[in-house]
Scaffold this motif. Structure first.
Motif, mmCIF file in Angstrom:
data_model
loop_
_atom_site.group_PDB
_atom_site.id
_atom_site.type_symbol
_atom_site.label_atom_id
_atom_site.label_comp_id
_atom_site.label_asym_id
_atom_site.label_seq_id
_atom_site.Cartn_x
_atom_site.Cartn_y
_atom_site.Cartn_z
ATOM 1 N N PHE A 35 -75.194 -9.168 -66.352
ATOM 2 C CA PHE A 35 -75.870 -8.513 -65.222
ATOM 3 C C PHE A 35 -75.302 -7.127 -64.921
ATOM 4 O O PHE A 35 -75.702 -6.488 -63.958
ATOM 5 C CB PHE A 35 -75.809 -9.413 -63.984
ATOM 6 C CG PHE A 35 -76.387 -10.770 -64.254
ATOM 7 C CD1 PHE A 35 -77.752 -10.934 -64.404
ATOM 8 C CD2 PHE A 35 -75.560 -11.875 -64.418
ATOM 9 C CE1 PHE A 35 -78.285 -12.172 -64.685
ATOM 10 C CE2 PHE A 35 -76.087 -13.124 -64.699
ATOM 11 C CZ PHE A 35 -77.459 -13.278 -64.833
ATOM 12 N N TRP A 36 -74.378 -6.672 -65.721
ATOM 13 C CA TRP A 36 -73.803 -5.345 -65.545
ATOM 14 C C TRP A 36 -74.817 -4.275 -65.954
ATOM 15 O O TRP A 36 -75.698 -4.495 -66.786
ATOM 16 C CB TRP A 36 -72.557 -5.170 -66.393
ATOM 17 C CG TRP A 36 -71.379 -6.022 -66.002
ATOM 18 C CD1 TRP A 36 -71.294 -6.891 -64.952
ATOM 19 C CD2 TRP A 36 -70.132 -6.098 -66.677
ATOM 20 N NE1 TRP A 36 -70.065 -7.497 -64.931
ATOM 21 C CE2 TRP A 36 -69.332 -7.024 -65.984
ATOM 22 C CE3 TRP A 36 -69.612 -5.476 -67.792
ATOM 23 C CZ2 TRP A 36 -68.036 -7.342 -66.368
ATOM 24 C CZ3 TRP A 36 -68.316 -5.790 -68.185
ATOM 25 C CH2 TRP A 36 -67.536 -6.707 -67.479
ATOM 26 N N GLY A 37 -74.662 -3.097 -65.379
ATOM 27 C CA GLY A 37 -75.448 -1.945 -65.793
ATOM 28 C C GLY A 37 -76.896 -1.960 -65.341
ATOM 29 O O GLY A 37 -77.698 -1.162 -65.832
ATOM 30 N N GLN A 38 -77.232 -2.822 -64.396
ATOM 31 C CA GLN A 38 -78.606 -2.922 -63.916
ATOM 32 C C GLN A 38 -78.738 -2.571 -62.438
ATOM 33 O O GLN A 38 -79.787 -2.763 -61.842
ATOM 34 C CB GLN A 38 -79.145 -4.339 -64.180
ATOM 35 C CG GLN A 38 -79.138 -4.691 -65.663
ATOM 36 C CD GLN A 38 -79.509 -6.130 -65.897
ATOM 37 O OE1 GLN A 38 -80.575 -6.572 -65.479
ATOM 38 N NE2 GLN A 38 -78.623 -6.873 -66.552
ATOM 39 N N GLY A 39 -77.640 -2.129 -61.838
ATOM 40 C CA GLY A 39 -77.660 -1.734 -60.437
ATOM 41 C C GLY A 39 -77.497 -2.879 -59.452
ATOM 42 O O GLY A 39 -77.555 -2.660 -58.240
ATOM 43 N N TYR A 40 -77.264 -4.086 -59.947
ATOM 44 C CA TYR A 40 -77.126 -5.227 -59.035
ATOM 45 C C TYR A 40 -75.877 -5.133 -58.167
ATOM 46 O O TYR A 40 -75.916 -5.464 -56.977
ATOM 47 C CB TYR A 40 -77.097 -6.550 -59.806
ATOM 48 C CG TYR A 40 -78.382 -6.917 -60.502
ATOM 49 C CD1 TYR A 40 -79.608 -6.883 -59.840
ATOM 50 C CD2 TYR A 40 -78.369 -7.324 -61.828
ATOM 51 C CE1 TYR A 40 -80.781 -7.234 -60.485
ATOM 52 C CE2 TYR A 40 -79.531 -7.691 -62.481
ATOM 53 C CZ TYR A 40 -80.733 -7.642 -61.805
ATOM 54 O OH TYR A 40 -81.888 -8.004 -62.451
ATOM 55 N N ALA A 41 -74.753 -4.703 -58.746
ATOM 56 C CA ALA A 41 -73.516 -4.611 -57.959
ATOM 57 C C ALA A 41 -73.681 -3.606 -56.830
ATOM 58 O O ALA A 41 -73.311 -3.882 -55.682
ATOM 59 C CB ALA A 41 -72.331 -4.226 -58.853
#
Length: 173
Positions: free
Chosen positions: A100-106
């Motif tokens: 889920f990294w690099g998708q703007g979720y954090a």
């Protein structure tokens, strides 16, 4: 029950169904490399973590939210607030599974938590403590409008850390 919805995410309290997916995230050495001493956590340790997250909710009125994708209901990690052991501040934190990294979720989850902290919880200041070499987390803190501040060492593991901060007046600006 406290929940926050964003366009793509649901931030909510923990359930029994979250243990296995969070333990899988915690078992990934790449995810854990910037956490404490970089050790992975097993199922039993993750269960203890979730128990502590819920205790903090009961004691402080805030804590770490389980973060799930709205479309699928899949647990992707956590984001939330915690009392910082070595600082007099409340800190914002996040951890997501590597897929889920690099998708703007954090950034999306952390922004929602920051707004909730400053507007609904009445906090005047929030910090984010990042490992100095963790450029992705430093980037998220910057997207939140947090200013990098003092550098320190982890009180137990000695790793170099940077404290980022934002206060209510800066947030509203």
């Amino acid at each position: 029950m406290t929940e926050i919805r964003t366009p793509r995410l649901l931030l909510r309290r923990w359930t029994d169904d979250d243990l296995v997916p969070l333990s899988e995230i915690n078992a990934d050495p790449e995810v854990m490399r910037w956490i404490d001493d970089g050790s992975v956590r097993d199922l039993e340790e993750t269960a203890g973590d979730i128990e502590r997250y819920e205790e903090e909710w009961d004691e402080e009125g805030f804590g770490l939210f389980a973060v799930e994708l709205l479309g699928s209901g899949e647990l992707i990690g956590f984001a939330g607030l915690s009392v910082q052991d070595s600082l007099p501040d409340v800190g914002i934190t996040w951890r997501l599974g590597r897929q889920f990294w690099g998708q703007g979720y954090a950034s999306e989850a952390a922004h929602a938590v920051l707004e909730w902290a400053l507007q609904d919880r009445g906090l005047d200041r929030v910090v984010a403590v990042t490992h100095i070499s963790d450029h992705a987390s430093e980037n998220v803190a910057g997207k939140l409008g947090m200013k990098p501040g003092r550098e320190t060492d982890h009180p137990v593991h000695g790793t170099p850390l940077r404290v980022h901060a934002i206060d209510l007046t800066e947030y509203r600006a």
